[in-house]
Design a protein around this motif. Structure first.
Motif, mmCIF file in Angstrom:
data_model
loop_
_atom_site.group_PDB
_atom_site.id
_atom_site.type_symbol
_atom_site.label_atom_id
_atom_site.label_comp_id
_atom_site.label_asym_id
_atom_site.label_seq_id
_atom_site.Cartn_x
_atom_site.Cartn_y
_atom_site.Cartn_z
ATOM 1 N N ALA A 120 0.827 -1.206 0.000
ATOM 2 C CA ALA A 120 0.000 0.000 0.000
ATOM 3 C C ALA A 120 0.861 1.256 0.000
ATOM 4 N N GLY A 121 0.380 2.288 -0.689
ATOM 5 C CA GLY A 121 0.995 3.597 -0.591
ATOM 6 C C GLY A 121 0.648 4.232 0.744
ATOM 7 N N ILE A 122 1.251 5.387 1.043
ATOM 8 C CA ILE A 122 1.125 5.983 2.369
ATOM 9 C C ILE A 122 0.491 7.372 2.281
ATOM 10 N N LEU A 123 -0.527 7.589 3.094
ATOM 11 C CA LEU A 123 -1.102 8.913 3.310
ATOM 12 C C LEU A 123 -0.884 9.217 4.795
ATOM 13 N N TYR A 124 0.115 10.015 5.081
ATOM 14 C CA TYR A 124 0.540 10.283 6.463
ATOM 15 C C TYR A 124 -0.123 11.567 6.953
ATOM 16 N N VAL A 125 -0.915 11.470 8.013
ATOM 17 C CA VAL A 125 -1.706 12.594 8.520
ATOM 18 C C VAL A 125 -1.083 13.138 9.797
ATOM 19 N N VAL A 126 -0.817 14.450 9.799
ATOM 20 C CA VAL A 126 -0.283 15.109 10.992
ATOM 21 C C VAL A 126 -1.079 16.381 11.268
ATOM 22 N N ASP A 127 -1.037 16.816 12.502
ATOM 23 C CA ASP A 127 -1.654 18.072 12.908
ATOM 24 C C ASP A 127 -0.553 19.121 13.035
ATOM 25 N N PRO A 128 -0.474 20.093 12.111
ATOM 26 C CA PRO A 128 0.642 21.050 12.143
ATOM 27 C C PRO A 128 0.602 22.003 13.332
ATOM 28 N N ALA A 129 -0.510 21.978 14.086
ATOM 29 C CA ALA A 129 -0.560 22.812 15.287
ATOM 30 C C ALA A 129 0.213 22.179 16.441
ATOM 31 N N LYS A 130 0.557 20.892 16.297
ATOM 32 C CA LYS A 130 1.322 20.206 17.336
ATOM 33 C C LYS A 130 2.812 20.525 17.187
ATOM 34 N N PRO A 131 3.545 20.569 18.291
ATOM 35 C CA PRO A 131 5.000 20.771 18.194
ATOM 36 C C PRO A 131 5.660 19.597 17.477
ATOM 37 N N LEU A 132 6.697 19.874 16.721
ATOM 38 C CA LEU A 132 7.416 18.844 15.976
ATOM 39 C C LEU A 132 8.399 18.145 16.919
ATOM 40 N N ARG A 133 7.945 17.029 17.517
ATOM 41 C CA ARG A 133 8.737 16.333 18.531
ATOM 42 C C ARG A 133 9.457 15.129 17.926
ATOM 43 N N ASP A 134 10.268 14.506 18.778
ATOM 44 C CA ASP A 134 11.057 13.351 18.340
ATOM 45 C C ASP A 134 10.185 12.187 17.895
ATOM 46 N N ASP A 135 9.028 12.002 18.534
ATOM 47 C CA ASP A 135 8.198 10.860 18.158
ATOM 48 C C ASP A 135 7.667 11.003 16.728
ATOM 49 N N PHE A 136 7.378 12.248 16.297
ATOM 50 C CA PHE A 136 6.954 12.446 14.908
ATOM 51 C C PHE A 136 8.109 12.184 13.943
ATOM 52 N N LEU A 137 9.298 12.605 14.317
ATOM 53 C CA LEU A 137 10.460 12.350 13.470
ATOM 54 C C LEU A 137 10.711 10.855 13.329
ATOM 55 N N ALA A 138 10.463 10.109 14.402
ATOM 56 C CA ALA A 138 10.624 8.650 14.354
ATOM 57 C C ALA A 138 9.599 8.031 13.407
ATOM 58 N N GLU A 139 8.360 8.532 13.434
ATOM 59 C CA GLU A 139 7.330 8.029 12.517
ATOM 60 C C GLU A 139 7.755 8.245 11.063
ATOM 61 N N MET A 140 8.257 9.435 10.777
ATOM 62 C CA MET A 140 8.690 9.741 9.404
ATOM 63 C C MET A 140 9.797 8.795 8.944
ATOM 64 N N GLU A 141 10.737 8.511 9.834
ATOM 65 C CA GLU A 141 11.833 7.606 9.477
ATOM 66 C C GLU A 141 11.314 6.214 9.166
ATOM 67 N N ILE A 142 10.458 5.706 10.021
ATOM 68 C CA ILE A 142 9.929 4.351 9.810
ATOM 69 C C ILE A 142 9.200 4.282 8.470
ATOM 70 N N LEU A 143 8.381 5.301 8.181
ATOM 71 C CA LEU A 143 7.627 5.298 6.930
ATOM 72 C C LEU A 143 8.556 5.453 5.728
ATOM 73 N N ARG A 144 9.613 6.215 5.865
ATOM 74 C CA ARG A 144 10.583 6.371 4.777
ATOM 75 C C ARG A 144 11.256 5.043 4.451
ATOM 76 N N TRP A 145 11.493 4.240 5.482
ATOM 77 C CA TRP A 145 12.152 2.952 5.279
ATOM 78 C C TRP A 145 11.319 1.983 4.447
ATOM 79 N N THR A 146 10.016 2.194 4.371
ATOM 80 C CA THR A 146 9.165 1.281 3.586
ATOM 81 C C THR A 146 9.454 1.409 2.093
#
Length: 483
Positions: A120-146
């Motif tokens: 499956a392709g990826i549609l990654y949903v984020v709330d830009p009002a939230k601070p850009l924390r380490d856990d979001f960066l970790a999500e991006m890395e995992i999804l990039r690895w796919t």
């Protein structure tokens, strides 16, 4: 092969952290306002398993979206995947091992990765009002690895922008093929269509199928607009032909109090019947546009619709007095011209002149007045000896009446299209500011007025109906753009 990801259907998994609006995005994109199909809740972790949602046209599945559980431990999951892989950058095979070997403490991560591993392709949903924390960066890395096609969606809430939005865009741009903004609680048709078209920019394998899906979505929307125009046409015709009747006994004909009581009863009966016609039209429109939580009324017995007994309605809705006078004069002049032709020109155009002057004057003086609903007690059909008279009432003798009816429908149509299916609050489809009809081109006003007059006389001009349908279709499209 994972059953939720068929090889021959473009499939996109909607992923992200819990409570970022993944389910709301799917609900709005696919026009689903039913919690039984897509449950939306402020409670984190409401989606606990992968839920496929199919877009089907003509019995054929064209595209599939999968609602996934949100990331719950992305930083820990990222470290576990790196440990499994060792040196270098993890890839799809390492993610497959992680899903197979990791414990249930990574249950959400395993379930959301499963359809990605399957293709499956990826549609990654984020709330830009939230601070850009380490856990979001970790999500991006995992999804990039796919290595899958990836679209990041900044799901704004009420158009609110956070101080970190530019930082979000920058980091997402480094990990995703495309970044777009969206508001799942307010997105309209054009915004939904743009999101579907954005998928074309990241998905090459199924490009032809996605293009066909978009064409079908556009065709279906046009078909729905045509169904809506037909519903509005039927409502206007029925409303303008509406008459209610009652019988007044012979002995009551000359008693003013009983005559007044009968007039009051007929008036109430008329407005109740008119409200019923309007309610049925609005319900048809709600069905066409798949709204269940947006309602025409809470109780059919209390539905009132357009407030025709309010002076404000008659002064602000429908056409202005100048516009009414112009179109009434034009239609009246046409009738007078017919008289001139019948006399072989012997009237020297007097019929057209008097028709225009008379109709225009009535429209000027009565255009902003309250509805005039009266019974002609002397003109009622006389029944048998001692039985009394059969009386009729309606429609109001006000030239603005048809235009106010049309304005009311357009106001509700606009509000209907402005409501996103991702919302879960119930709402009444009440009125608002009118004024749509005042912006119509003069040619459209003249056409509709001719048809309105024929309906008011109880003999709708069928020859005009195709043009009237096109005029209503154009009016709905304009209201759509203003929604």
């Amino acid at each position: 092969m994972n059953e939720t990801v068929p090889r021959n259907v473009p499939t996109f998994a909607v992923v992200g952290r819990v409570n970022m609006g993944k389910s709301a995005v799917i609900a709005t994109l696919l026009e689903i306002d039913d919690n039984e199909l897509v449950r939306i809740s402020p409670t984190p972790g409401e989606t606990t398993r992968c839920q496929p949602h199919r877009v089907v046209f003509g019995g054929v599945e064209c595209v599939r979206f999968i609602d996934t559980p949100g990331f719950s431990r992305p930083v820990e999951a990222m470290r576990a995947i790196q440990q499994l892989h060792g040196e270098g950058t993890p890839g799809l095979e390492t993610l497959r091992r992680f899903v197979a070997e990791a414990g249930e403490d990574f249950g959400d991560e395993k379930r959301l990765l499963d359809p990605l591993i399957a293709g499956a392709g990826i549609l990654y949903v984020v709330d830009p009002a939230k601070p850009l924390r380490d856990d979001f960066l970790a999500e991006m890395e995992i999804l990039r690895w796919t290595g899958r096609p990836r679209l990041a969606l900044l799901n704004r809430r009420d158009d609110a922008t956070g101080p970190d939005e530019e930082a979000w865009k920058s980091r997402l741009g480094g990990s995703f093929n495309l970044v777009r903004t969206f508001d799942a609680h307010h997105a309209r048709y054009e915004e939904r269509l743009r999101l579907l078209k954005a998928l074309l920019e990241i998905e090459e394998q199924h490009r032809e199928q996605l293009e066909e899906t978009i064409r079908r979505v556009e065709d279906e929307w046009q078909q729905r607009r045509e169904e809506a125009a037909e519903a509005v046409l039927r409502f206007l015709e029925s409303a303008l032909e509406l008459r209610v009747t009652a019988t007044l006994k012979e002995r009551d004909l000359h008693l003013p109090s009983r005559r007044e009581r009968k007039a009051g009863e007929l008036s109430k009966k008329y407005f109740t019947a008119l409200a019923g016609l309007e309610r049925d039209c609005v319900r048809s429109l709600l069905g066409i546009y798949r709204h269940h939580l947006l309602k025409a009324d809470t109780d059919p017995g209390t539905y009132h619709g357009i407030d025709l007994e309010s002076a404000e309605t008659w002064s602000k809705w429908g056409l202005g007095r100048n516009q009414l006078a112009v179109i009434a004069a034009a239609v009246g002049g046409s009738a007078g011209l017919a008289f001139d032709l019948m006399t072989g020109g012997l009237s020297h155009g007097l019929g057209a002149a008097l028709g225009a002057l008379g109709s225009g004057g009535v429209a000027w003086f009565k255009g902003g007045s309250l509805p005039d609903l009266r019974i002609d007690f002397h003109g009622g059909v006389k029944l048998g000896a001692g039985e009394g008279r059969s009386l009729a009432m309606g429609p109001p003798k006000n030239p603005n009446f048809p235009w106010i009816l049309l304005d009311g429908v357009l106001v509700r149509y606009r509000k209907m299209l402005a409501r996103a299916h991702g919302r879960r609050d119930e709402e009444l489809l009440d009125g608002g500011e009118g004024g749509f009809t005042r912006g119509f081109p003069a040619e459209r006003r003249g056409l509709l007025q001719k048809w309105f007059v024929s309906c008011l006389k109880g003999a709708p001009n069928r020859a005009l109906e195709p043009e009237v349908f096109d005029a209503l279709l154009a009016s709905l499209e304009e209201a759509e753009r203003r929604s």
